[in-house]
Design an enzyme around this catalytic site. Structure first.
Site, PDB file in Angstrom:
ATOM      1  N   ARG A   9       0.851  -1.190   0.000  1.00  0.00           N
ATOM      2  CA  ARG A   9       0.000   0.000   0.000  1.00  0.00           C
ATOM      3  C   ARG A   9       0.885   1.239   0.000  1.00  0.00           C
ATOM      4  O   ARG A   9       2.029   1.211   0.475  1.00  0.00           O
ATOM      5  CB  ARG A   9      -0.903   0.031   1.239  1.00  0.00           C
ATOM      6  CG  ARG A   9      -1.890  -1.125   1.347  1.00  0.00           C
ATOM      7  CD  ARG A   9      -2.673  -1.026   2.643  1.00  0.00           C
ATOM      8  NE  ARG A   9      -3.703  -2.054   2.750  1.00  0.00           N
ATOM      9  CZ  ARG A   9      -3.518  -3.254   3.289  1.00  0.00           C
ATOM     10  NH1 ARG A   9      -2.327  -3.578   3.776  1.00  0.00           N
ATOM     11  NH2 ARG A   9      -4.517  -4.123   3.352  1.00  0.00           N
ATOM     12  N   LYS A  20      -1.941  -2.178   7.564  1.00  0.00           N
ATOM     13  CA  LYS A  20      -3.182  -1.475   7.832  1.00  0.00           C
ATOM     14  C   LYS A  20      -4.027  -2.286   8.806  1.00  0.00           C
ATOM     15  O   LYS A  20      -4.190  -3.491   8.654  1.00  0.00           O
ATOM     16  CB  LYS A  20      -3.949  -1.279   6.521  1.00  0.00           C
ATOM     17  CG  LYS A  20      -5.311  -0.620   6.677  1.00  0.00           C
ATOM     18  CD  LYS A  20      -6.006  -0.550   5.330  1.00  0.00           C
ATOM     19  CE  LYS A  20      -7.401   0.030   5.466  1.00  0.00           C
ATOM     20  NZ  LYS A  20      -8.105   0.069   4.146  1.00  0.00           N
ATOM     21  N   HIS A  60      -2.825   3.188  -6.172  1.00  0.00           N
ATOM     22  CA  HIS A  60      -3.430   1.973  -5.634  1.00  0.00           C
ATOM     23  C   HIS A  60      -3.670   0.944  -6.737  1.00  0.00           C
ATOM     24  O   HIS A  60      -3.743  -0.253  -6.469  1.00  0.00           O
ATOM     25  CB  HIS A  60      -4.751   2.306  -4.923  1.00  0.00           C
ATOM     26  CG  HIS A  60      -5.169   1.249  -3.950  1.00  0.00           C
ATOM     27  ND1 HIS A  60      -4.450   0.970  -2.804  1.00  0.00           N
ATOM     28  CD2 HIS A  60      -6.209   0.376  -3.950  1.00  0.00           C
ATOM     29  CE1 HIS A  60      -5.043  -0.014  -2.140  1.00  0.00           C
ATOM     30  NE2 HIS A  60      -6.101  -0.396  -2.811  1.00  0.00           N
ATOM     31  N   ARG A 100      -0.897  -1.514  -7.020  1.00  0.00           N
ATOM     32  CA  ARG A 100      -1.088  -2.632  -6.085  1.00  0.00           C
ATOM     33  C   ARG A 100      -2.050  -3.662  -6.676  1.00  0.00           C
ATOM     34  O   ARG A 100      -1.801  -4.866  -6.628  1.00  0.00           O
ATOM     35  CB  ARG A 100      -1.618  -2.076  -4.765  1.00  0.00           C
ATOM     36  CG  ARG A 100      -2.075  -3.115  -3.740  1.00  0.00           C
ATOM     37  CD  ARG A 100      -2.445  -2.400  -2.448  1.00  0.00           C
ATOM     38  NE  ARG A 100      -3.328  -3.171  -1.580  1.00  0.00           N
ATOM     39  CZ  ARG A 100      -2.922  -4.047  -0.674  1.00  0.00           C
ATOM     40  NH1 ARG A 100      -1.638  -4.295  -0.530  1.00  0.00           N
ATOM     41  NH2 ARG A 100      -3.794  -4.674   0.092  1.00  0.00           N
ATOM     42  N   HIS A 130      -4.658  -8.567   3.456  1.00  0.00           N
ATOM     43  CA  HIS A 130      -6.100  -8.426   3.588  1.00  0.00           C
ATOM     44  C   HIS A 130      -6.582  -9.119   4.860  1.00  0.00           C
ATOM     45  O   HIS A 130      -6.159 -10.241   5.158  1.00  0.00           O
ATOM     46  CB  HIS A 130      -6.828  -9.052   2.387  1.00  0.00           C
ATOM     47  CG  HIS A 130      -6.700  -8.245   1.141  1.00  0.00           C
ATOM     48  ND1 HIS A 130      -6.861  -8.785  -0.129  1.00  0.00           N
ATOM     49  CD2 HIS A 130      -6.415  -6.934   0.938  1.00  0.00           C
ATOM     50  CE1 HIS A 130      -6.691  -7.843  -1.029  1.00  0.00           C
ATOM     51  NE2 HIS A 130      -6.419  -6.714  -0.412  1.00  0.00           N
ATOM     52  N   TYR A 147      -9.651 -10.239  -7.151  1.00  0.00           N
ATOM     53  CA  TYR A 147      -8.680 -10.680  -8.149  1.00  0.00           C
ATOM     54  C   TYR A 147      -9.107 -11.974  -8.821  1.00  0.00           C
ATOM     55  O   TYR A 147      -8.672 -12.259  -9.940  1.00  0.00           O
ATOM     56  CB  TYR A 147      -7.298 -10.786  -7.500  1.00  0.00           C
ATOM     57  CG  TYR A 147      -6.975  -9.506  -6.775  1.00  0.00           C
ATOM     58  CD1 TYR A 147      -6.795  -8.315  -7.483  1.00  0.00           C
ATOM     59  CD2 TYR A 147      -6.932  -9.457  -5.384  1.00  0.00           C
ATOM     60  CE1 TYR A 147      -6.566  -7.117  -6.825  1.00  0.00           C
ATOM     61  CE2 TYR A 147      -6.699  -8.261  -4.716  1.00  0.00           C
ATOM     62  CZ  TYR A 147      -6.522  -7.091  -5.443  1.00  0.00           C
ATOM     63  OH  TYR A 147      -6.309  -5.910  -4.790  1.00  0.00           O
TER      64      TYR A 147
END
Length: 362
Positions: A203, A227, A306, A309, A331, A340
């Site tokens: 990120r 995150k 982003h 990424r 995630h 994806y």
């Protein structure tokens, strides 16, 4: 604590005194569990809601800190519907944003009615109107995939974009002395950043917060604060592909000389502001604007940091499984990684159509 958290924590502390005491209590209650960035978004949502109550004359107060618990209890469901309608008038409020704002309100009302107590052990809020509001999930992985389809770098374009920044951008801005000077100074750094994201899926906040000590070239690994992490000093090891290693090596060798890096500056990626003698940590916005600058010249004006990424993740998912991709990207839920799966379905579908005409079917 990383730079973004420090900044957001300071802003949070500045905003809290202007909010009602019970909102302050809720924020303090959530501090051990949620990041300052998330709680700052909560406070902005509460400020908007309380200002709306004042404009609609649903409170006798003139400042948001004057809105009482009794006035929250007296809200009817039709008033919440009016607030939802009000949110739809804001151009910046997409469906997912509206759902998030209502969700943060519901968290506050739930705390006041189910967790917080007065001196007699009764709930602070006797009636919770937000419990009656249904918040539909709007950000489905398939919807996100639909928005991203056709906007990411595919296969050979990943290497082409990196090569463009390093070797071709200068020719496109030949007549702009300022752009040429900036590129000459920063092209090693910029190429390194873009390559790192495209070969690791980091990120932008994770890239911004990297320190020199977070890089392990021999193991092709960086240590990042993910995150949503509740521990400010616990970092996660994330691997990067071999393709990023030469760019990192070149940047590390030139970092000190290019940016006059002071010994006390630990930041990996530096910038040298106009008129300054020493480099300092790049900001998140600076990285975002840097990617946009190159993307426009590259012929992909819709490309954002982003999406780099996302480009890595789509390519990585084609070669790995869902759970490896989830771990690589950090995630919290595999549902997010399903984006994806939808994107690679389209990629494989297009690949079938590009099969050589003389290739036999098995």
């Amino acid at each position: 604590m990383n730079q973004i958290r420090i900044k957001d924590r300071k802003e949070l502390e500045l905003r809290l005194p202007y909010l009602p005491w019970y909102v302050q209590q809720f924020i303090r209650h959530k501090l051990p569990d949620l990041s300052p960035s998330t709680l700052l978004e909560y406070t902005r949502d509460y400020e908007m809601f309380l200002h709306w109550m004042i404009r609609e004359q649903l409170t006798g107060g003139t400042a948001i800190c004057d809105v009482t618990l009794a006035e929250l209890e007296q809200l009817h469901i039709d008033k919440i519907d009016l607030f939802r309608a009000y949110l739809t008038t804001g151009k910046e409020n997409a469906k997912v944003t509206i759902a998030r704002k209502l969700s943060s309100l519901r968290s506050l009302f739930h705390y006041l009615s189910q967790i917080a107590e007065d001196e007699q052990f009764f709930p602070l809020l006797k009636r919770n109107v937000l419990a009656k509001i249904e918040i539909r999930r709007t950000n489905q992985p398939k919807d996100t995939a639909n928005r991203l389809d056709g906007k990411l770098l595919q296969e050979e374009e990943i290497a082409e974009f990196i090569h463009y920044i390093q070797h071709e951008y200068a020719a496109d801005v030949q007549g702009n002395k300022q752009a040429l000077y900036s590129h000459k100074l920063n092209k090693v750094r910029d190429t390194c950043i873009v390559s790192l994201i495209l070969h690791s899926g980091l990120r932008v906040s994770e890239v911004m917060n990297l320190d020199c000590t977070d890089i392990d070239l021999s193991r092709k690994m960086v240590h990042v604060l993910r995150k949503g992490s509740k521990e400010d000093h616990h970092k996660t090891s994330v691997y990067f592909r071999q393709e990023a290693k030469p760019f990192l090596t070149e940047y590390l060798e030139s970092r000190e000389s290019l940016y006059c890096a002071p010994r006390k500056e630990k930041a990996l990626f530096l910038t040298l502001p106009n008129g300054k003698q020493e480099g300092k940590r790049m900001t998140k916005r600076a990285i975002q604007e840097m990617v946009i600058k190159y993307a426009k010249r590259f012929g992909k004006p819709y490309l954002r940091v982003h999406m780099l990424r996302h480009s890595f993740a789509t390519d990585y998912y084609l070669q790995n499984d869902l759970y490896k991709t989830q771990e690589q990207l950090g995630h919290a839920s595999p549902e997010t990684t399903q984006i994806y799966a939808h994107l690679t379905d389209r990629t494989m579908s297009r690949a079938i159509d590009h099969r050589r005409r003389d290739e036999p079917l098995e």
